[in-house]
Design a protein around this motif. Structure first.
Motif, PDB file in Angstrom:
ATOM      1  N   PRO A  47      35.344  65.552   1.820  1.00  0.00           N
ATOM      2  CA  PRO A  47      34.813  66.688   1.067  1.00  0.00           C
ATOM      3  C   PRO A  47      35.539  67.987   1.402  1.00  0.00           C
ATOM      4  O   PRO A  47      35.909  68.229   2.551  1.00  0.00           O
ATOM      5  N   ASP A  48      35.753  68.810   0.373  1.00  0.00           N
ATOM      6  CA  ASP A  48      36.294  70.141   0.606  1.00  0.00           C
ATOM      7  C   ASP A  48      35.157  71.155   0.504  1.00  0.00           C
ATOM      8  O   ASP A  48      33.981  70.782   0.399  1.00  0.00           O
ATOM      9  N   LEU A  49      35.502  72.417   0.518  1.00  0.00           N
ATOM     10  CA  LEU A  49      34.481  73.473   0.516  1.00  0.00           C
ATOM     11  C   LEU A  49      33.603  73.394  -0.733  1.00  0.00           C
ATOM     12  O   LEU A  49      32.376  73.556  -0.659  1.00  0.00           O
ATOM     13  N   ALA A  50      34.221  73.114  -1.876  1.00  0.00           N
ATOM     14  CA  ALA A  50      33.457  73.026  -3.120  1.00  0.00           C
ATOM     15  C   ALA A  50      32.481  71.853  -3.091  1.00  0.00           C
ATOM     16  O   ALA A  50      31.345  71.961  -3.579  1.00  0.00           O
ATOM     17  N   ASP A  51      32.929  70.734  -2.531  1.00  0.00           N
ATOM     18  CA  ASP A  51      32.035  69.571  -2.428  1.00  0.00           C
ATOM     19  C   ASP A  51      30.833  69.892  -1.551  1.00  0.00           C
ATOM     20  O   ASP A  51      29.696  69.546  -1.881  1.00  0.00           O
ATOM     21  N   LEU A  52      31.088  70.536  -0.407  1.00  0.00           N
ATOM     22  CA  LEU A  52      29.998  70.875   0.506  1.00  0.00           C
ATOM     23  C   LEU A  52      29.039  71.873  -0.130  1.00  0.00           C
ATOM     24  O   LEU A  52      27.826  71.805   0.068  1.00  0.00           O
ATOM     25  N   ALA A  53      29.592  72.809  -0.902  1.00  0.00           N
ATOM     26  CA  ALA A  53      28.740  73.794  -1.575  1.00  0.00           C
ATOM     27  C   ALA A  53      27.878  73.145  -2.651  1.00  0.00           C
ATOM     28  O   ALA A  53      26.786  73.633  -2.953  1.00  0.00           O
ATOM     29  N   ARG A  73      25.089  77.143   7.952  1.00  0.00           N
ATOM     30  CA  ARG A  73      24.936  78.586   8.178  1.00  0.00           C
ATOM     31  C   ARG A  73      26.300  79.224   8.451  1.00  0.00           C
ATOM     32  O   ARG A  73      26.570  80.341   8.008  1.00  0.00           O
ATOM     33  N   HIS A  74      27.146  78.507   9.177  1.00  0.00           N
ATOM     34  CA  HIS A  74      28.501  78.995   9.427  1.00  0.00           C
ATOM     35  C   HIS A  74      29.283  79.079   8.116  1.00  0.00           C
ATOM     36  O   HIS A  74      29.989  80.072   7.863  1.00  0.00           O
ATOM     37  N   LEU A  75      29.163  78.058   7.261  1.00  0.00           N
ATOM     38  CA  LEU A  75      29.862  78.079   5.974  1.00  0.00           C
ATOM     39  C   LEU A  75      29.378  79.244   5.105  1.00  0.00           C
ATOM     40  O   LEU A  75      30.159  79.842   4.363  1.00  0.00           O
ATOM     41  N   SER A  76      28.101  79.564   5.220  1.00  0.00           N
ATOM     42  CA  SER A  76      27.569  80.697   4.461  1.00  0.00           C
ATOM     43  C   SER A  76      28.146  82.015   4.960  1.00  0.00           C
ATOM     44  O   SER A  76      28.551  82.877   4.167  1.00  0.00           O
ATOM     45  N   ARG A  77      28.224  82.173   6.303  1.00  0.00           N
ATOM     46  CA  ARG A  77      28.746  83.418   6.871  1.00  0.00           C
ATOM     47  C   ARG A  77      30.236  83.592   6.601  1.00  0.00           C
ATOM     48  O   ARG A  77      30.691  84.683   6.241  1.00  0.00           O
ATOM     49  N   ARG A  78      30.997  82.539   6.816  1.00  0.00           N
ATOM     50  CA  ARG A  78      32.453  82.646   6.769  1.00  0.00           C
ATOM     51  C   ARG A  78      33.058  82.404   5.387  1.00  0.00           C
ATOM     52  O   ARG A  78      34.124  82.920   5.073  1.00  0.00           O
ATOM     53  N   HIS A  79      32.382  81.592   4.578  1.00  0.00           N
ATOM     54  CA  HIS A  79      32.993  81.196   3.306  1.00  0.00           C
ATOM     55  C   HIS A  79      32.105  81.453   2.099  1.00  0.00           C
ATOM     56  O   HIS A  79      32.464  81.064   0.979  1.00  0.00           O
ATOM     57  N   GLY A  80      30.966  82.075   2.316  1.00  0.00           N
ATOM     58  CA  GLY A  80      30.098  82.423   1.190  1.00  0.00           C
ATOM     59  C   GLY A  80      29.442  81.243   0.511  1.00  0.00           C
ATOM     60  O   GLY A  80      29.026  81.341  -0.649  1.00  0.00           O
ATOM     61  N   PRO A 138      44.983  73.858  -2.273  1.00  0.00           N
ATOM     62  CA  PRO A 138      43.683  73.263  -1.939  1.00  0.00           C
ATOM     63  C   PRO A 138      43.013  74.009  -0.798  1.00  0.00           C
ATOM     64  O   PRO A 138      43.670  74.530   0.094  1.00  0.00           O
ATOM     65  N   GLY A 139      41.686  74.071  -0.852  1.00  0.00           N
ATOM     66  CA  GLY A 139      40.940  74.723   0.213  1.00  0.00           C
ATOM     67  C   GLY A 139      40.808  73.818   1.416  1.00  0.00           C
ATOM     68  O   GLY A 139      41.206  72.648   1.386  1.00  0.00           O
ATOM     69  N   PRO A 140      40.240  74.338   2.484  1.00  0.00           N
ATOM     70  CA  PRO A 140      40.065  73.521   3.697  1.00  0.00           C
ATOM     71  C   PRO A 140      39.108  72.359   3.424  1.00  0.00           C
ATOM     72  O   PRO A 140      38.169  72.483   2.631  1.00  0.00           O
ATOM     73  N   VAL A 141      39.375  71.242   4.068  1.00  0.00           N
ATOM     74  CA  VAL A 141      38.513  70.073   3.900  1.00  0.00           C
ATOM     75  C   VAL A 141      37.554  69.970   5.078  1.00  0.00           C
ATOM     76  O   VAL A 141      37.618  70.750   6.028  1.00  0.00           O
ATOM     77  N   GLY A 142      36.664  68.969   5.000  1.00  0.00           N
ATOM     78  CA  GLY A 142      35.564  68.872   5.938  1.00  0.00           C
ATOM     79  C   GLY A 142      35.951  68.930   7.402  1.00  0.00           C
ATOM     80  O   GLY A 142      35.375  69.686   8.181  1.00  0.00           O
ATOM     81  N   GLY A 143      36.947  68.123   7.801  1.00  0.00           N
ATOM     82  CA  GLY A 143      37.342  68.090   9.206  1.00  0.00           C
ATOM     83  C   GLY A 143      37.843  69.426   9.703  1.00  0.00           C
ATOM     84  O   GLY A 143      37.549  69.837  10.837  1.00  0.00           O
ATOM     85  N   GLU A 144      38.604  70.136   8.867  1.00  0.00           N
ATOM     86  CA  GLU A 144      39.118  71.457   9.248  1.00  0.00           C
ATOM     87  C   GLU A 144      37.983  72.459   9.375  1.00  0.00           C
ATOM     88  O   GLU A 144      37.970  73.296  10.286  1.00  0.00           O
ATOM     89  N   LEU A 145      37.014  72.362   8.466  1.00  0.00           N
ATOM     90  CA  LEU A 145      35.883  73.289   8.511  1.00  0.00           C
ATOM     91  C   LEU A 145      35.008  73.023   9.738  1.00  0.00           C
ATOM     92  O   LEU A 145      34.497  73.958  10.348  1.00  0.00           O
ATOM     93  N   VAL A 146      34.841  71.754  10.079  1.00  0.00           N
ATOM     94  CA  VAL A 146      34.072  71.422  11.276  1.00  0.00           C
ATOM     95  C   VAL A 146      34.765  71.976  12.516  1.00  0.00           C
ATOM     96  O   VAL A 146      34.120  72.562  13.401  1.00  0.00           O
TER      97      VAL A 146
END
Length: 336
Positions: free
Chosen positions: A53-59, A104-111, A5-13
Motif C-alpha cells: 500500500p502507498d499513502l493513497a491506499d492507506l488514506a 496519527r503520524h500519517l495525519s500529522r506528517r502527510h495530511g 510515486p509516493g512513499p509506500v507502506g514500509g517507508e512510511l512505517v
C-alpha cells in the motif's frame, strides 16, 4: 508525465519509527514492538490489496479492510500452540494501538484524514491486579536473598539492589541501568533523592528513605570498581548485572522462604505502591513515584486494595457466610 510515486507502506512505517526514536524518544522495546506489529499490518494489506500500500491506499482504507485484518490476526492466533483468548485479545489491542499511532503520524506528517482506525472497537481484556507481598515478607527479601549469595561482593550488591527495589519502587530495568555517578544526592531541606530514567527515557526524582540511602552507601563503600561510569550493580565479570540473574536470585529465595510464585523483583514495586496506599499516600503522589504516565495505571492499586479488603471480610467476618437475602434489611434496621 506522471507524478513520481509516493512513499509506500514500509517507508512510511520506517519514517514513523524514526520519529518515535528521535522526537518522542520512545524506548527501544516500544519501537521494536511497533516495528513487528506494523510489519504484520503492512504485510496483510499487501496481500489484501494485491500490492504494497502507498499513502493513497492507506488514506482510503475502510473499516471493512481493518476488520479483515483483525479477522486474519484472530485466525493466526487460533493456530498458535499456546493460544488463549485473553492473550489473543491483548495482542490485538497492542496491534490496534500501534496501527492507530501510525495513522496519527500519517495525519500529522502527510495530511491523511481517515476516520476508520478511530472507529474500530478494541476487544475487552482482563487487567490483572497487582499482587504485593505482605509487609514482613517484603522487608525480609533483601537480607534473605543476600544470605544465598556465593560471594561477599554479591551479598553486598544484592542487599543494596533489593532494598532499593522495595524501598523506592523502581523497575528492575531502572535499577540495573544506574551507574555509580547516579548515587543519591542530598537536596537541602528535602533529604536524599535518586534521579531515575524510566520508560520513554523520562527522568524522575525519587526520594529515598534513610534505610535505602544507608544500604546504597554501604554497597558503594565496597564496590569493586569505584569509577563514576561503572554500573552501580555489576555482575561477576564487571559488566552490568543482567536482570535474569536478579530474577533467578529472587526465584531461589522465594522457594526456600515459601513465598508464592508471583514473588518476583517486580512484585517488590507492587508492594512499595500498595504499602504506601495502605499507609495513606494519595494516588497522585504514588503515580509520580512510580513514573506512571497515566493515573489509570496507578488506580489498579486501589482496585487491588479493595479486592484485598473484600477477601479479608469474607474470611473473617462472623456473618460473611450469610446469603444476600439473609443480609438484606429484613429487620428494618438502617444499613448505615
Amino acid at each position: 508525465m506522471s507524478p513520481p510515486p509516493g512513499p509506500v507502506g514500509g517507508e512510511l512505517v520506517q519514517e514513523f519509527l524514526d520519529w518515535l526514536r528521535d522526537e518522542k524518544r520512545s524506548s527501544p522495546h516500544t519501537i521494536e514492538a511497533y516495528r513487528g506489529d506494523l510489519a504484520r499490518f503492512i504485510g496483510f494489506l499487501t496481500m489484501h490489496l494485491g500490492s504494497e500500500p502507498d499513502l493513497a491506499d492507506l488514506a482510503g482504507l475502510r473499516q471493512a479492510d481493518l476488520r479483515a485484518w483483525l479477522a486474519d490476526e484472530a485466525r493466526l492466533a487460533g493456530m498458535a500452540r499456546d493460544f488463549s483468548r485473553d492473550k489473543a485479545n491483548r495482542t490485538r489491542v497492542r496491534r490496534m494501538s500501534a496501527m492507530r499511532s501510525f495513522y496519527r503520524h500519517l495525519s500529522r506528517r502527510h495530511g491523511v484524514d481517515n476516520a476508520a482506525p478511530g472507529l474500530m472497537a478494541s476487544p475487552r481484556i482482563r487487567v490483572p491486579l497487582p499482587r504485593p507481598l505482605p509487609v514482613p515478607a517484603a522487608l525480609a527479601v533483601p537480607d534473605g536473598i543476600a544470605s544465598l549469595a556465593h560471594t561477599t561482593m554479591a551479598e553486598g550488591r544484592d542487599t543494596a539492589l533489593f532494598t532499593l527495589l522495595y524501598g523506592a519502587g523502581l523497575r528492575i530495568s531502572e535499577a540495573l541501568s544506574l551507574d555509580l555517578r547516579d548515587l543519591p544526592r542530598t537536596i537541602a531541606g528535602s533529604g536524599s533523592v535518586l534521579r531515575v530514567r524510566g520508560k520513554g527515557n523520562k527522568e524522575r526524582l525519587v526520594p529515598l528513605l534513610p534505610a535505602v540511602v544507608s544500604a546504597l552507601g554501604a554497597w558503594a563503600a565496597v564496590h569493586p570498581a569505584p569509577s563514576p561510569d561503572a554500573p552501580l550493580f555489576p555482575g561477576v565479570r564487571g559488566g552490568r548485572l543482567d536482570a535474569a540473574v536478579a530474577q533467578k536470585a529472587m526465584r531461589d529465595y522465594r522457594r526456600l522462604a515459601g513465598l508464592p510464585e508471583h514473588a518476583t523483583p517486580h512484585a517488590l514495586r507492587h508492594s512499595f505502591a500498595t504499602h504506601l496506599l495502605e499507609g495513606g499516600a494519595d494516588l497522585r503522589s504514588i503515580q509520580e513515584l512510580l513514573g506512571h504516565a497515566s493515573l489509570s495505571s496507578t488506580q489498579r492499586y486501589t482496585l487491588a486494595d479493595e479486592a484485598h479488603l473484600m477477601d479479608v471480610w469474607r474470611r473473617t467476618h462472623p456473618r460473611s457466610g450469610m446469603d444476600v437475602g439473609e443480609a438484606g434489611g429484613a429487620t428494618g434496621e438502617s444499613n448505615d
